[in-house]
Design a protein around this motif. Structure first.
Motif, PDB file in Angstrom:
ATOM      1  N   LYS A  31       0.832  -1.210   0.000  1.00 58.38           N
ATOM      2  CA  LYS A  31       0.000   0.000   0.000  1.00 58.38           C
ATOM      3  C   LYS A  31       0.863   1.255   0.000  1.00 58.38           C
ATOM      4  CE  LYS A  31      -4.077  -1.800   2.340  1.00 58.38           C
ATOM      5  NZ  LYS A  31      -4.947  -1.679   3.514  1.00 58.38           N
ATOM      6  N   ARG A  32       1.919   1.256   0.806  1.00 60.29           N
ATOM      7  CA  ARG A  32       2.802   2.418   0.890  1.00 60.29           C
ATOM      8  C   ARG A  32       3.502   2.660  -0.446  1.00 60.29           C
ATOM      9  NH1 ARG A  32       2.847   7.042   2.878  1.00 60.29           N
ATOM     10  NH2 ARG A  32       3.182   6.665   5.046  1.00 60.29           N
ATOM     11  N   ALA A  33       3.919   1.595  -1.118  1.00 61.87           N
ATOM     12  CA  ALA A  33       4.579   1.738  -2.412  1.00 61.87           C
ATOM     13  C   ALA A  33       3.620   2.316  -3.457  1.00 61.87           C
ATOM     14  CB  ALA A  33       5.123   0.388  -2.878  1.00 61.87           C
ATOM     15  N   ILE A  34       2.381   1.840  -3.466  1.00 56.73           N
ATOM     16  CA  ILE A  34       1.384   2.358  -4.409  1.00 56.73           C
ATOM     17  C   ILE A  34       1.091   3.820  -4.101  1.00 56.73           C
ATOM     18  CG2 ILE A  34      -1.035   2.188  -5.127  1.00 56.73           C
ATOM     19  CD1 ILE A  34      -0.751  -0.872  -4.685  1.00 56.73           C
ATOM     20  N   PHE A  35       0.927   4.144  -2.818  1.00 57.53           N
ATOM     21  CA  PHE A  35       0.687   5.529  -2.421  1.00 57.53           C
ATOM     22  C   PHE A  35       1.830   6.426  -2.879  1.00 57.53           C
ATOM     23  CE2 PHE A  35       1.583   9.030   0.428  1.00 57.53           C
ATOM     24  CZ  PHE A  35       0.390   9.729   0.405  1.00 57.53           C
ATOM     25  N   ASN A  36       3.067   6.034  -2.570  1.00 62.89           N
ATOM     26  CA  ASN A  36       4.227   6.866  -2.916  1.00 62.89           C
ATOM     27  C   ASN A  36       4.336   7.092  -4.417  1.00 62.89           C
ATOM     28  OD1 ASN A  36       5.067   7.255  -0.284  1.00 62.89           O
ATOM     29  ND2 ASN A  36       6.478   5.523  -0.308  1.00 62.89           N
ATOM     30  N   ARG A  37       4.157   6.025  -5.191  1.00 55.80           N
ATOM     31  CA  ARG A  37       4.282   6.171  -6.647  1.00 55.80           C
ATOM     32  C   ARG A  37       3.195   7.086  -7.200  1.00 55.80           C
ATOM     33  NH1 ARG A  37       4.621   1.544 -11.326  1.00 55.80           N
ATOM     34  NH2 ARG A  37       4.802   3.039 -13.013  1.00 55.80           N
ATOM     35  N   THR A  38       1.960   6.871  -6.771  1.00 55.93           N
ATOM     36  CA  THR A  38       0.842   7.690  -7.248  1.00 55.93           C
ATOM     37  C   THR A  38       1.025   9.143  -6.832  1.00 55.93           C
ATOM     38  OG1 THR A  38      -0.621   5.781  -7.053  1.00 55.93           O
ATOM     39  CG2 THR A  38      -1.660   7.934  -7.253  1.00 55.93           C
ATOM     40  N   PHE A  39       1.349   9.357  -5.566  1.00 54.47           N
ATOM     41  CA  PHE A  39       1.537  10.715  -5.065  1.00 54.47           C
ATOM     42  C   PHE A  39       2.651  11.431  -5.826  1.00 54.47           C
ATOM     43  CE2 PHE A  39       3.486  13.868  -2.323  1.00 54.47           C
ATOM     44  CZ  PHE A  39       2.390  14.608  -1.917  1.00 54.47           C
ATOM     45  N   ASN A  40       3.788  10.771  -5.994  1.00 56.26           N
ATOM     46  CA  ASN A  40       4.926  11.404  -6.669  1.00 56.26           C
ATOM     47  C   ASN A  40       4.626  11.712  -8.138  1.00 56.26           C
ATOM     48  OD1 ASN A  40       6.471  11.401  -4.338  1.00 56.26           O
ATOM     49  ND2 ASN A  40       7.396   9.420  -4.799  1.00 56.26           N
ATOM     50  N   GLU A  41       3.952  10.792  -8.816  1.00 55.15           N
ATOM     51  CA  GLU A  41       3.637  11.025 -10.232  1.00 55.15           C
ATOM     52  C   GLU A  41       2.647  12.172 -10.405  1.00 55.15           C
ATOM     53  OE1 GLU A  41       2.520   7.444 -12.239  1.00 55.15           O
ATOM     54  OE2 GLU A  41       4.475   6.515 -11.882  1.00 55.15           O
ATOM     55  N   LEU A  42       1.607  12.200  -9.571  1.00 56.91           N
ATOM     56  CA  LEU A  42       0.635  13.298  -9.686  1.00 56.91           C
ATOM     57  C   LEU A  42       1.235  14.621  -9.236  1.00 56.91           C
ATOM     58  CD1 LEU A  42      -2.647  11.589  -8.443  1.00 56.91           C
ATOM     59  CD2 LEU A  42      -2.079  12.270 -10.783  1.00 56.91           C
ATOM     60  N   ASN A  43       2.055  14.586  -8.214  1.00 57.25           N
ATOM     61  CA  ASN A  43       2.667  15.799  -7.703  1.00 57.25           C
ATOM     62  C   ASN A  43       3.669  16.394  -8.693  1.00 57.25           C
ATOM     63  OD1 ASN A  43       2.603  17.606  -5.511  1.00 57.25           O
ATOM     64  ND2 ASN A  43       4.613  16.886  -4.849  1.00 57.25           N
ATOM     65  N   ALA A  44       4.220  15.562  -9.545  1.00 55.33           N
ATOM     66  CA  ALA A  44       5.177  16.039 -10.544  1.00 55.33           C
ATOM     67  C   ALA A  44       4.493  16.776 -11.693  1.00 55.33           C
ATOM     68  CB  ALA A  44       5.983  14.863 -11.095  1.00 55.33           C
ATOM     69  N   LEU A  45       3.183  16.574 -11.852  1.00 56.21           N
ATOM     70  CA  LEU A  45       2.454  17.262 -12.919  1.00 56.21           C
ATOM     71  C   LEU A  45       2.272  18.733 -12.566  1.00 56.21           C
ATOM     72  CD1 LEU A  45      -0.363  14.651 -13.649  1.00 56.21           C
ATOM     73  CD2 LEU A  45       1.732  15.029 -14.960  1.00 56.21           C
ATOM     74  N   GLY A  46       2.178  19.542 -13.588  1.00 59.02           N
ATOM     75  CA  GLY A  46       1.913  20.958 -13.383  1.00 59.02           C
ATOM     76  C   GLY A  46       0.436  21.197 -13.120  1.00 59.02           C
ATOM     77  N   ASP A  47       0.119  22.403 -12.688  1.00 57.24           N
ATOM     78  CA  ASP A  47      -1.272  22.743 -12.386  1.00 57.24           C
ATOM     79  C   ASP A  47      -2.166  22.610 -13.618  1.00 57.24           C
ATOM     80  OD1 ASP A  47      -0.743  23.214  -9.719  1.00 57.24           O
ATOM     81  OD2 ASP A  47      -0.339  25.344 -10.035  1.00 57.24           O
ATOM     82  N   ARG A  48      -1.647  22.985 -14.756  1.00 57.00           N
ATOM     83  CA  ARG A  48      -2.443  22.884 -15.981  1.00 57.00           C
ATOM     84  C   ARG A  48      -2.727  21.432 -16.351  1.00 57.00           C
ATOM     85  NH1 ARG A  48      -3.144  26.675 -20.918  1.00 57.00           N
ATOM     86  NH2 ARG A  48      -4.370  25.263 -22.169  1.00 57.00           N
ATOM     87  N   GLU A  49      -1.713  20.584 -16.217  1.00 54.74           N
ATOM     88  CA  GLU A  49      -1.906  19.164 -16.518  1.00 54.74           C
ATOM     89  C   GLU A  49      -2.907  18.532 -15.543  1.00 54.74           C
ATOM     90  OE1 GLU A  49       2.450  17.935 -18.240  1.00 54.74           O
ATOM     91  OE2 GLU A  49       2.254  18.457 -16.106  1.00 54.74           O
ATOM     92  N   LEU A  50      -2.815  18.901 -14.291  1.00 52.65           N
ATOM     93  CA  LEU A  50      -3.767  18.389 -13.307  1.00 52.65           C
ATOM     94  C   LEU A  50      -5.183  18.868 -13.626  1.00 52.65           C
ATOM     95  CD1 LEU A  50      -1.750  18.818  -9.992  1.00 52.65           C
ATOM     96  CD2 LEU A  50      -2.414  16.663 -11.066  1.00 52.65           C
ATOM     97  N   ARG A  61      -3.119  13.876  -2.304  1.00 52.48           N
ATOM     98  CA  ARG A  61      -2.865  12.957  -1.183  1.00 52.48           C
ATOM     99  C   ARG A  61      -4.065  12.024  -0.963  1.00 52.48           C
ATOM    100  NH1 ARG A  61       0.993  12.967   2.369  1.00 52.48           N
ATOM    101  NH2 ARG A  61       1.577  15.102   1.864  1.00 52.48           N
ATOM    102  N   THR A  62      -5.271  12.578  -1.006  1.00 51.75           N
ATOM    103  CA  THR A  62      -6.469  11.767  -0.797  1.00 51.75           C
ATOM    104  C   THR A  62      -6.642  10.759  -1.919  1.00 51.75           C
ATOM    105  OG1 THR A  62      -7.513  13.613   0.346  1.00 51.75           O
ATOM    106  CG2 THR A  62      -8.967  11.873  -0.448  1.00 51.75           C
ATOM    107  N   LEU A  63      -6.426  11.167  -3.154  1.00 55.20           N
ATOM    108  CA  LEU A  63      -6.550  10.251  -4.288  1.00 55.20           C
ATOM    109  C   LEU A  63      -5.533   9.116  -4.200  1.00 55.20           C
ATOM    110  CD1 LEU A  63      -7.111  12.781  -7.208  1.00 55.20           C
ATOM    111  CD2 LEU A  63      -8.753  11.152  -6.287  1.00 55.20           C
ATOM    112  N   ALA A  64      -4.302   9.456  -3.842  1.00 56.42           N
ATOM    113  CA  ALA A  64      -3.253   8.429  -3.728  1.00 56.42           C
ATOM    114  C   ALA A  64      -3.583   7.445  -2.610  1.00 56.42           C
ATOM    115  CB  ALA A  64      -1.903   9.088  -3.488  1.00 56.42           C
ATOM    116  N   ARG A  65      -4.080   7.944  -1.476  1.00 59.10           N
ATOM    117  CA  ARG A  65      -4.436   7.083  -0.349  1.00 59.10           C
ATOM    118  C   ARG A  65      -5.601   6.158  -0.732  1.00 59.10           C
ATOM    119  NH1 ARG A  65      -4.915  10.673   3.668  1.00 59.10           N
ATOM    120  NH2 ARG A  65      -7.038  11.133   3.019  1.00 59.10           N
ATOM    121  N   ASP A  66      -6.617   6.717  -1.379  1.00 58.85           N
ATOM    122  CA  ASP A  66      -7.774   5.908  -1.789  1.00 58.85           C
ATOM    123  C   ASP A  66      -7.375   4.834  -2.780  1.00 58.85           C
ATOM    124  OD1 ASP A  66      -9.328   7.466  -0.144  1.00 58.85           O
ATOM    125  OD2 ASP A  66     -10.213   8.653  -1.773  1.00 58.85           O
TER     126      ASP A  66
END
Length: 72
Positions: A31-50, A61-66
């Motif tokens: 779970k921690r590995a999935i959270f970290n990967r998801t969080f890091n990948e989404l956090n690396a995107l710019g505001d426009r991409e998000l 953070r909530t999306l990665a945890r879910d």
């Protein structure tokens, strides 16, 4: 005549308890590995991409945890 006594107490089965702890530890690691990967990948995107994919930065953070909870 010989009698065989079996003294197995289901309340205290060390092997089963250790196995359960090991499985819980492994699941938490996945779970921690999935959270970290998801969080890091989404956090690396710019505001426009998000914004293009419909995610606000404060939701990452909530999306990665879910996602991590659902994956395992």
């Amino acid at each position: 005549m010989a009698y065989a006594l079996s003294n197995t107490n289901s309340a205290f089965n060390l092997s089963a308890n250790l196995h359960a702890v090991a499985e819980a530890w492994k699941t938490a690691g996945v779970k921690r590995a999935i959270f970290n990967r998801t969080f890091n990948e989404l956090n690396a995107l710019g505001d426009r991409e998000l914004a293009d994919i419909g995610i606000a930065r404060n939701e990452i953070r909530t999306l990665a945890r879910d996602l991590a909870e659902q994956a395992v």
